[in-house]
Write a protein that holds these residues in place. Structure first.
Motif, short mmCIF file in Angstrom:
data_model
loop_
_atom_site.label_atom_id
_atom_site.label_comp_id
_atom_site.label_asym_id
_atom_site.label_seq_id
_atom_site.Cartn_x
_atom_site.Cartn_y
_atom_site.Cartn_z
N TRP A 1 -2.81 8.54 40.08
CA TRP A 1 -1.91 8.09 39.01
C TRP A 1 -1.71 6.56 39.09
O TRP A 1 -1.78 5.88 38.08
N PHE A 2 -1.46 6.04 40.30
CA PHE A 2 -1.28 4.59 40.45
C PHE A 2 -2.55 3.83 40.06
O PHE A 2 -2.48 2.82 39.36
N VAL A 3 -3.70 4.30 40.52
CA VAL A 3 -4.96 3.63 40.20
C VAL A 3 -5.15 3.57 38.69
O VAL A 3 -5.50 2.53 38.13
N HIS A 4 -4.88 4.69 38.01
CA HIS A 4 -5.04 4.74 36.56
C HIS A 4 -3.97 3.91 35.83
O HIS A 4 -4.29 3.08 34.99
N THR A 5 -2.71 4.16 36.16
CA THR A 5 -1.60 3.52 35.46
C THR A 5 -1.56 2.01 35.67
O THR A 5 -1.30 1.25 34.73
#
Length: 120
Positions: free
Chosen positions: A84-88
């Protein structure tokens, strides 16, 4: 310190709750690794209460006890949170997730035949 390794192994047990600071530590590790071209490997394991409850953190209110716009009880594993962090955050980082194998949850005591929910 980050010059002394190529891959950072993250092995933390998280509760799936926004204010539990391992989540923010993971975010900071991913950001630092992206800046320095390092790889991150997350050893993933289940959370105790996989659910999504509570209000989302408002944009601009991020802190060490609120790493992102997640509900209070997000229920993500650290591996899911890393994705989620990598994407967001649009991080360009080599992040791999090693999922736990062979684990099956035991039924919670006192919940046979009925649903259980925590207050709040």
């Amino acid at each position: 310190m980050m010059d002394s390794f190529d891959v950072l192994l993250v092995d933390l047990q998280d509760l799936g709750c926004r204010v539990y600071t391992f989540l923010t530590t993971l975010r900071y590790v991913l950001e630092a690794a992206a800046e320095r071209g390092k790889a991150v490997c997350v050893l993933d394991r289940p959370t105790r209460r996989p659910s999504g409850r509570g209000l989302r953190l408002r944009a601009g209110w991020e802190s060490f006890v609120g790493a992102g716009s997640l509900p209070m009880r997000h229920g993500l594993t650290l591996g899911e949170a890393a994705k989620w962090f990598v994407h967001t955050l649009r991080l360009e980082v080599d992040c791999s997730i090693i999922e736990m194998q062979g684990w099956e949850p035991a039924p919670r005591r006192g919940t046979a035949g009925r649903s259980a929910s925590a207050p709040g």
